[in-house]
Scaffold this motif. Structure first.
Motif, PDB file in Angstrom:
ATOM      1  N   ASP A 278      21.685   5.895 -29.845  1.00 38.01           N
ATOM      2  CA  ASP A 278      21.211   4.655 -29.331  1.00 38.01           C
ATOM      3  C   ASP A 278      19.780   4.688 -29.097  1.00 38.01           C
ATOM      4  OD1 ASP A 278      23.783   3.893 -29.170  1.00 38.01           O
ATOM      5  OD2 ASP A 278      24.179   4.911 -27.081  1.00 38.01           O
ATOM      6  N   ALA A 279      18.951   5.215 -30.132  1.00 37.42           N
ATOM      7  CA  ALA A 279      17.346   5.374 -30.296  1.00 37.42           C
ATOM      8  C   ALA A 279      16.965   6.380 -29.288  1.00 37.42           C
ATOM      9  CB  ALA A 279      17.078   4.001 -29.944  1.00 37.42           C
ATOM     10  N   VAL A 280      17.759   7.070 -28.580  1.00 34.85           N
ATOM     11  CA  VAL A 280      17.263   8.155 -27.859  1.00 34.85           C
ATOM     12  C   VAL A 280      17.466   9.355 -28.349  1.00 34.85           C
ATOM     13  CG1 VAL A 280      17.330   8.856 -25.412  1.00 34.85           C
ATOM     14  CG2 VAL A 280      17.473   6.831 -25.755  1.00 34.85           C
ATOM     15  N   LEU A 281      16.616  10.503 -28.426  1.00 34.35           N
ATOM     16  CA  LEU A 281      16.865  11.805 -28.842  1.00 34.35           C
ATOM     17  C   LEU A 281      17.257  12.786 -27.792  1.00 34.35           C
ATOM     18  CD1 LEU A 281      16.428  13.157 -31.717  1.00 34.35           C
ATOM     19  CD2 LEU A 281      14.551  14.157 -30.772  1.00 34.35           C
ATOM     20  N   TYR A 282      18.310  13.165 -28.079  1.00 36.05           N
ATOM     21  CA  TYR A 282      18.832  14.096 -27.079  1.00 36.05           C
ATOM     22  C   TYR A 282      19.115  15.527 -27.495  1.00 36.05           C
ATOM     23  CZ  TYR A 282      20.937   9.993 -24.676  1.00 36.05           C
ATOM     24  OH  TYR A 282      21.255   8.943 -24.027  1.00 36.05           O
ATOM     25  N   GLY A 283      18.912  16.456 -26.781  1.00 32.15           N
ATOM     26  CA  GLY A 283      19.113  17.978 -26.944  1.00 32.15           C
ATOM     27  C   GLY A 283      20.405  18.549 -26.868  1.00 32.15           C
ATOM     28  N   PRO A 284      20.343  19.679 -27.399  1.00 32.70           N
ATOM     29  CA  PRO A 284      21.667  20.597 -27.274  1.00 32.70           C
ATOM     30  C   PRO A 284      22.434  20.516 -25.892  1.00 32.70           C
ATOM     31  CG  PRO A 284      20.066  21.790 -28.512  1.00 32.70           C
ATOM     32  CD  PRO A 284      19.312  20.757 -27.953  1.00 32.70           C
ATOM     33  N   ASP A 285      21.670  20.443 -24.851  1.00 36.81           N
ATOM     34  CA  ASP A 285      22.080  20.300 -23.574  1.00 36.81           C
ATOM     35  C   ASP A 285      22.669  18.936 -22.934  1.00 36.81           C
ATOM     36  OD1 ASP A 285      19.654  19.217 -23.386  1.00 36.81           O
ATOM     37  OD2 ASP A 285      18.943  20.450 -21.747  1.00 36.81           O
ATOM     38  N   GLY A 286      22.407  18.093 -24.186  1.00 39.30           N
ATOM     39  CA  GLY A 286      22.947  16.775 -23.930  1.00 39.30           C
ATOM     40  C   GLY A 286      21.838  15.940 -22.977  1.00 39.30           C
ATOM     41  N   ARG A 287      20.934  16.421 -22.796  1.00 40.74           N
ATOM     42  CA  ARG A 287      19.893  15.589 -21.977  1.00 40.74           C
ATOM     43  C   ARG A 287      18.770  15.008 -22.931  1.00 40.74           C
ATOM     44  NH1 ARG A 287      18.129  19.883 -17.057  1.00 40.74           N
ATOM     45  NH2 ARG A 287      20.323  19.776 -16.114  1.00 40.74           N
ATOM     46  N   PRO A 288      18.277  13.751 -22.712  1.00 39.95           N
ATOM     47  CA  PRO A 288      17.023  13.320 -23.511  1.00 39.95           C
ATOM     48  C   PRO A 288      15.895  14.126 -23.569  1.00 39.95           C
ATOM     49  CG  PRO A 288      17.950  11.847 -21.958  1.00 39.95           C
ATOM     50  CD  PRO A 288      18.411  13.048 -21.369  1.00 39.95           C
ATOM     51  N   LEU A 289      15.260  14.136 -24.640  1.00 43.13           N
ATOM     52  CA  LEU A 289      13.983  14.674 -24.876  1.00 43.13           C
ATOM     53  C   LEU A 289      12.905  14.030 -24.063  1.00 43.13           C
ATOM     54  CD1 LEU A 289      12.046  16.896 -25.739  1.00 43.13           C
ATOM     55  CD2 LEU A 289      12.443  16.125 -28.123  1.00 43.13           C
ATOM     56  N   THR A 290      12.258  14.363 -23.308  1.00 39.46           N
ATOM     57  CA  THR A 290      11.575  13.505 -22.301  1.00 39.46           C
ATOM     58  C   THR A 290      10.399  14.575 -21.557  1.00 39.46           C
ATOM     59  OG1 THR A 290      11.064  11.940 -20.405  1.00 39.46           O
ATOM     60  CG2 THR A 290      12.940  13.474 -20.208  1.00 39.46           C
ATOM     61  N   PHE A 291       9.192  14.155 -21.393  1.00 40.19           N
ATOM     62  CA  PHE A 291       8.094  14.889 -20.757  1.00 40.19           C
ATOM     63  C   PHE A 291       7.023  14.059 -20.454  1.00 40.19           C
ATOM     64  CE2 PHE A 291       6.896  15.234 -25.199  1.00 40.19           C
ATOM     65  CZ  PHE A 291       5.818  15.183 -25.212  1.00 40.19           C
ATOM     66  N   GLU A 292       6.192  14.388 -19.433  1.00 37.38           N
ATOM     67  CA  GLU A 292       5.109  13.989 -18.781  1.00 37.38           C
ATOM     68  C   GLU A 292       3.668  14.541 -19.060  1.00 37.38           C
ATOM     69  OE1 GLU A 292       4.456  12.286 -14.623  1.00 37.38           O
ATOM     70  OE2 GLU A 292       3.444  14.283 -14.456  1.00 37.38           O
ATOM     71  N   ILE A 293       2.723  13.761 -19.654  1.00 33.07           N
ATOM     72  CA  ILE A 293       1.375  13.978 -20.016  1.00 33.07           C
ATOM     73  C   ILE A 293       0.583  13.802 -18.623  1.00 33.07           C
ATOM     74  CG2 ILE A 293      -0.753  14.065 -21.455  1.00 33.07           C
ATOM     75  CD1 ILE A 293       1.049  12.961 -23.757  1.00 33.07           C
ATOM     76  N   LEU A 294       0.043  14.851 -18.303  1.00 33.81           N
ATOM     77  CA  LEU A 294      -0.697  14.805 -17.030  1.00 33.81           C
ATOM     78  C   LEU A 294      -2.521  14.851 -17.511  1.00 33.81           C
ATOM     79  CD1 LEU A 294      -1.045  14.905 -13.782  1.00 33.81           C
ATOM     80  CD2 LEU A 294      -1.185  17.220 -13.877  1.00 33.81           C
ATOM     81  N   LEU A 295      -2.965  13.838 -16.838  1.00 32.70           N
ATOM     82  CA  LEU A 295      -4.450  13.711 -17.331  1.00 32.70           C
ATOM     83  C   LEU A 295      -5.276  13.847 -16.142  1.00 32.70           C
ATOM     84  CD1 LEU A 295      -4.479  10.880 -20.108  1.00 32.70           C
ATOM     85  CD2 LEU A 295      -4.380  13.307 -20.385  1.00 32.70           C
ATOM     86  N   ASN A 296      -6.510  14.194 -16.465  1.00 34.32           N
ATOM     87  CA  ASN A 296      -7.496  14.191 -15.353  1.00 34.32           C
ATOM     88  C   ASN A 296      -8.355  12.845 -15.248  1.00 34.32           C
ATOM     89  OD1 ASN A 296      -9.630  14.534 -13.428  1.00 34.32           O
ATOM     90  ND2 ASN A 296     -10.442  16.456 -14.305  1.00 34.32           N
ATOM     91  N   GLY A 297      -7.969  11.860 -14.525  1.00 37.22           N
ATOM     92  CA  GLY A 297      -8.565  10.519 -14.669  1.00 37.22           C
ATOM     93  C   GLY A 297      -8.039   9.848 -15.897  1.00 37.22           C
ATOM     94  N   LYS A 298      -8.899   9.032 -16.413  1.00 36.45           N
ATOM     95  CA  LYS A 298      -8.767   8.332 -17.616  1.00 36.45           C
ATOM     96  C   LYS A 298      -8.869   8.879 -19.107  1.00 36.45           C
ATOM     97  CE  LYS A 298      -6.855   4.672 -15.420  1.00 36.45           C
ATOM     98  NZ  LYS A 298      -5.415   4.404 -15.613  1.00 36.45           N
ATOM     99  N   SER A 299      -9.777  10.166 -18.793  1.00 36.15           N
ATOM    100  CA  SER A 299     -10.314  10.766 -19.967  1.00 36.15           C
ATOM    101  C   SER A 299      -9.070  11.372 -20.653  1.00 36.15           C
ATOM    102  CB  SER A 299     -11.363  11.805 -19.619  1.00 36.15           C
ATOM    103  OG  SER A 299     -11.752  12.593 -20.706  1.00 36.15           O
ATOM    104  N   GLY A 300      -9.122  11.188 -22.122  1.00 42.38           N
ATOM    105  CA  GLY A 300      -7.835  11.535 -23.041  1.00 42.38           C
ATOM    106  C   GLY A 300      -6.782  10.610 -23.150  1.00 42.38           C
ATOM    107  N   GLU A 301      -7.042   9.508 -22.425  1.00 40.25           N
ATOM    108  CA  GLU A 301      -5.580   8.440 -22.112  1.00 40.25           C
ATOM    109  C   GLU A 301      -5.342   8.158 -23.590  1.00 40.25           C
ATOM    110  OE1 GLU A 301      -5.187   4.619 -19.918  1.00 40.25           O
ATOM    111  OE2 GLU A 301      -4.642   6.025 -18.603  1.00 40.25           O
ATOM    112  N   ALA A 302      -6.432   7.635 -24.524  1.00 44.44           N
ATOM    113  CA  ALA A 302      -6.253   6.957 -26.005  1.00 44.44           C
ATOM    114  C   ALA A 302      -5.351   8.092 -26.680  1.00 44.44           C
ATOM    115  CB  ALA A 302      -7.387   6.827 -26.194  1.00 44.44           C
ATOM    116  N   LEU A 303      -5.848   9.752 -26.293  1.00 50.19           N
ATOM    117  CA  LEU A 303      -5.086  10.633 -27.221  1.00 50.19           C
ATOM    118  C   LEU A 303      -3.724  10.551 -26.893  1.00 50.19           C
ATOM    119  CD1 LEU A 303      -7.792  13.214 -27.328  1.00 50.19           C
ATOM    120  CD2 LEU A 303      -6.827  12.112 -29.471  1.00 50.19           C
ATOM    121  N   GLY A 304      -3.398  10.645 -25.579  1.00 49.92           N
ATOM    122  CA  GLY A 304      -2.047  10.893 -24.772  1.00 49.92           C
ATOM    123  C   GLY A 304      -1.201   9.430 -25.637  1.00 49.92           C
ATOM    124  N   VAL A 305      -1.976   8.218 -25.676  1.00 45.07           N
ATOM    125  CA  VAL A 305      -1.033   7.231 -26.141  1.00 45.07           C
ATOM    126  C   VAL A 305      -0.729   7.219 -27.650  1.00 45.07           C
ATOM    127  CG1 VAL A 305      -1.273   4.660 -26.506  1.00 45.07           C
ATOM    128  CG2 VAL A 305      -1.913   5.770 -24.197  1.00 45.07           C
TER     129      VAL A 305
END
Length: 599
Positions: free
Chosen positions: A428-455
């Motif tokens: 259903d358009a979501v990537l699941y791992g062997p453990d049955g959980r969606p592959l998801t993570f967060e990118i933490l940035l210091n202020g707005k610097s690097g936001e374009a790269l993250g996007v």
């Protein structure tokens, strides 16, 4: 009897050789000999006639709540003990030349002595050396400082000093450090680069607590004014004891240095345009190309300059925290790293200004890229047959390339196939791992610097059903989460030199993985990495050193701990023309502590 006499003669010869080697010298190099003679007048990249006076305003992003840059607690102010702005407040035993890979010359110590094996180092203090309160710098101060930093400083400094077995005063002005088994050939140089504090004016009991009270030291400047989180003003000491020694000629040219803290990059640049900031190191390619069209730049009061250093590129990258379950599988990390579409980002975000980074030491002789592993490297790697991928061992590995359109199906398929091989599947358009959980993570940035790269990365990953969120926080919160490894992914620039050494343990060593406040953001704990780190710091010849660094490079690349991004070979900086610099550019590029004001 003849064999006995030969043995005695050989032993005497060895002793004589050792004594001859262990003689006081004017400098010490990591590999080989210092390039400058004992009677050198000044470093070759300074202007010995640079005028003294005036003030300079620097700008840095963020905030601060401490004036102690030597401890973990707090966010220390920049400019006090600083590679960019100089060691303004704190003097060290020896001073590094930025025109050699790793060579030190006199400062607080007038000479240095060690043996061929570097089992000890002995410093003889300059009799003229004084703290800012006028008291002499003594061997007792050096020993006090080393013990204090060993017990209460940042983990990196603690590790350096814990390799010392004994510390002792020698004569009136000498200090001798004898090393234990954990020391290496770099250890004498690292100790020489630590600041020395006065025993009589330093509170050992509270040293590791964040404070806005300036420390007493022996450097060329004093902290004159502080507005917490906003401003630090430094005043040059007219009575600075070392102002005329060769290692300091041409340095410390401003009467006043102001470190202005500004919350975001755009505001910093606006401050520079208005003349509130004197120099602006530039990293934004679009702004460098078209943003300097304001009046002061068009009429010549502001100039743009590009300096070319001769250093490795370093590694600007997204760092994946392997302490998180989602990043524990090397194959998953490699697949995610391969899905950063550099060609699209370079064209659409940076006007094709950058080169993709293929090594932690790209562009230098230390890089493994383009070099098949030598016999010496293979010998180092032999105990770890699975540590290096075949293409990395051959020197042919490079990050996957796209066609730059942002719609390259072959590029996406390669990444998707790698994730499928690691046990992931699309539902259903979501990537699941062997453990049955969606592959998801967060990118933490210091202020707005690097936001374009993250996007940009987020945009590609979402096409494969990978859910990525981006969180921008203020500098104080970012630093706290970074120091405690409370993140999934961060954007990090690992600087590099031609003489990597002890600092690499703090970045990649197993011992740093679970110690807060280190630079092991990726959580690396790999015996192969540890072994290569040991080989790097124990190498004696330049040839062995290059082999060890390339082997380390191969193991780190194969581990896929980071998403390699890009670099550019020039250093960009803009300045108001009343700020001048020497004509010569040293090996490490421009050096702000040698610049001066000319109005």
């Amino acid at each position: 009897m003849r064999s006995f006499l030969l043995a005695i003669l050989c032993g005497l010869a060895e002793l004589v050789c050792s004594v001859a080697t262990a003689a006081p010298r004017h400098g010490i190099a990591m590999h080989g000999e210092p390039a400058l003679p004992a009677d050198f007048p000044h470093f070759p990249y300074v202007n010995p006639d640079a005028p003294k006076g005036g003030r300079i305003d620097y700008a840095v992003q963020g905030s601060f709540d401490s004036l102690n840059p030597l401890i973990v607690q707090g966010d220390a102010a920049r400019g006090l003990f600083d590679q960019a702005f100089g060691n303004t407040v704190f003097d060290t035993l020896l001073m590094r030349s930025r025109d050699e890979a790793f060579t030190l010359y006199p400062l607080l110590a007038e000479s240095v002595e060690t043996d061929e094996e570097r089992t000890f180092v002995e410093f003889t203090l300059d009799s003229r050396a004084r703290f800012s309160d006028g008291t002499p710098v003594t061997p007792e101060d050096v020993i006090f400082t080393m013990e204090l930093l060993r017990d209460k400083a940042r983990p990196l400094y603690q590790r350096w000093i814990k390799s010392v077995a004994t510390m002792e005063k020698v004569g009136d002005r000498g200090v001798r450090f004898t090393f234990g088994e954990t020391a290496d050939r770099e250890t004498p140089l690292l100790l020489a680069l630590l600041p020395i504090l006065p025993k009589h004016a330093t509170d050992a009991a509270t040293f590791d607590r964040s404070s806005l009270k300036p420390l007493v030291a022996s450097g060329p400047y004093l902290v004159d004014k502080v507005r917490p989180g906003e401003l630090v003003v430094l005043k040059r000491r007219p009575d600075y004891w070392a102002k005329d020694i060769p290692s300091k000629i041409g340095f410390d040219n401003y009467d006043e240095i102001r470190i202005n803290y500004i919350r975001d990059e755009n505001t910093m640049f606006e401050s520079f345009k208005k003349g509130m900031v004197d120099v602006y190191p530039e990293s934004d390619t679009a702004r460098w190309a078209s943003g300097y069209d304001f009046p002061a730049a068009t009429d010549g009061r502001v100039v743009k300059e590009a300096f070319r250093s001769r250093l490795p590129s370093g590694m600007y990258s997204f760092v994946m925290n392997t302490r998180r379950a989602v990043f524990r599988d090397r194959a998953v990390r490699a697949a995610l790293a391969g899905l950063f579409d550099f060609e699209w980002a370079n064209q659409n975000l940076f006007s094709n200004a950058y080169t993709r980074t293929k090594s932690f030491f790209d562009g230098s002789e230390l890089s493994s890229y383009g070099h098949p592993a030598s016999e010496a490297e293979r010998a180092l790697l032999a105990p770890f047959p699975d540590a290096v991928l075949p293409e990395v061992l051959a020197g042919t590995w490079a990050p996957p390339r796209s066609d730059g359109t942002g719609r390259d199906r072959a590029f996406l398929k390669k990444g998707f196939d790698a994730l499928k091989a690691a046990g992931y599947e699309m539902k259903d358009a979501v990537l699941y791992g062997p453990d049955g959980r969606p592959l998801t993570f967060e990118i933490l940035l210091n202020g707005k610097s690097g936001e374009a790269l993250g996007v940009a990365w987020q945009r590609t990953l979402e096409k494969l059903g990978i859910q990525v969120s981006i969180r921008s926080v203020d500098s104080a919160q970012y630093l706290q989460r970074q120091q405690t490894y409370d993140f999934d992914v961060i954007l990090q620039s690992y600087t590099a030199s031609l003489s990597p050494g002890g600092e690499q343990f703090g970045r990649w060593g197993s011992a740093a993985r679970d110690t807060e406040g280190t630079f092991n953001f990726a959580g690396v704990a790999d015996p192969a990495v540890d072994a290569m780190l040991d080989a790097v710091v124990k190498a004696r010849s330049r040839e062995d050193f290059i082999a060890a660094v390339r082997a380390l490079d191969r193991v780190l690349l194969s581990g896929s701990y980071v998403v390699p991004l890009y670099h550019q070979p020039e250093q960009w900086i803009a300045r108001w023309t009343h700020i001048r610099h020497p004509d010569a550019t040293p090996l490490y590029g421009y050096q702000l502590p040698t610049w001066w004001r000319a109005d």
